[in-house]
Design a protein around this motif. Sequence first.
Motif, PDB file in Angstrom:
ATOM      1  N   ASP A 103       0.845  -0.809  -0.064  1.00 47.55           N
ATOM      2  CA  ASP A 103       0.027   0.003  -0.079  1.00 47.55           C
ATOM      3  C   ASP A 103       0.716   1.099  -0.079  1.00 47.55           C
ATOM      4  N   GLY A 104       1.302   1.715  -0.922  1.00 45.27           N
ATOM      5  CA  GLY A 104       2.224   3.493  -1.586  1.00 45.27           C
ATOM      6  C   GLY A 104       2.788   2.900  -2.225  1.00 45.27           C
ATOM      7  N   ASP A 105       3.622   4.112  -2.060  1.00 38.11           N
ATOM      8  CA  ASP A 105       4.818   3.635  -3.818  1.00 38.11           C
ATOM      9  C   ASP A 105       6.328   3.871  -2.352  1.00 38.11           C
ATOM     10  N   THR A 152       6.483  -5.614   5.781  1.00 37.95           N
ATOM     11  CA  THR A 152       6.339  -4.136   5.326  1.00 37.95           C
ATOM     12  C   THR A 152       5.375  -3.321   6.070  1.00 37.95           C
ATOM     13  N   SER A 153       4.429  -3.570   7.001  1.00 38.27           N
ATOM     14  CA  SER A 153       3.823  -3.061   8.004  1.00 38.27           C
ATOM     15  C   SER A 153       4.741  -2.023   8.944  1.00 38.27           C
ATOM     16  N   ALA A 154       5.834  -2.749   9.624  1.00 42.55           N
ATOM     17  CA  ALA A 154       6.696  -2.350  10.344  1.00 42.55           C
ATOM     18  C   ALA A 154       7.475  -1.500   9.180  1.00 42.55           C
ATOM     19  N   PHE A 177       4.600   0.395   5.019  1.00 45.00           N
ATOM     20  CA  PHE A 177       3.523   0.102   3.573  1.00 45.00           C
ATOM     21  C   PHE A 177       2.528  -1.332   3.286  1.00 45.00           C
ATOM     22  N   PRO A 178       1.934  -1.471   4.413  1.00 45.85           N
ATOM     23  CA  PRO A 178       0.840  -2.915   4.212  1.00 45.85           C
ATOM     24  C   PRO A 178       1.208  -3.506   3.283  1.00 45.85           C
TER      25      PRO A 178
END
Length: 193
Positions: free
Chosen positions: A83-85, A157-159, A162-163
């Motif tokens: 989620d996100g760039d 990636t959540s950490a 960027f989940p």
Amino acid sequence: MCNSHKHFIIYKPYRFLSQFKSNDSKQQKKHFLGELYDFPEGIMAIGRLDEKSEGLLFLTTNGQTSDYINSQKVAKEYYAQVDGDITLEALKQLKNGVEIGFNGKKYKTKPCKAFKLNETPELPMRSQKIRDERHGPTSWISVTLNEGKFRQVRKMTSAVGFPTLRLVRVRIGTVLINNMQPGDVIEVGKLLR
């Protein structure tokens, strides 16, 4: 005796559990690997992919093969749509190791390879649609690990902010998923040596 063992590579579909059956009443409506193929008695998954993850999975009837692949820390490569760039700073943090929760404790992941993919990978359509660009940008990354804690890539990636929206394992050691489709099962003479 070793020749009597059976080995398979499969493309584990989204929403399947990396196991064969369960007596747990809560899991009666779940999908299990045994629905994909008539596997032999004593078959086991080498490593697992969580229910929402998909991609390459090894199966074997040989416990020694399973132990070898797990104990040698064979590299596993994942493509993650996040989620996100994703930023260069976030990728650097992933490469260096990040702190995640594991078994109720804090755990720092080992250094790994991580980079942004320049193009969307050619993967089969997922059975459940992932949100579209109207909800903001997404990006694809490659993460290669030599360890495999429960839901590790998702936690990593959540950490870094960027989940993960979609996670596909594309390589184990030298074995690539290539053009396999969800639910494909291929019997092979051996897995890794």
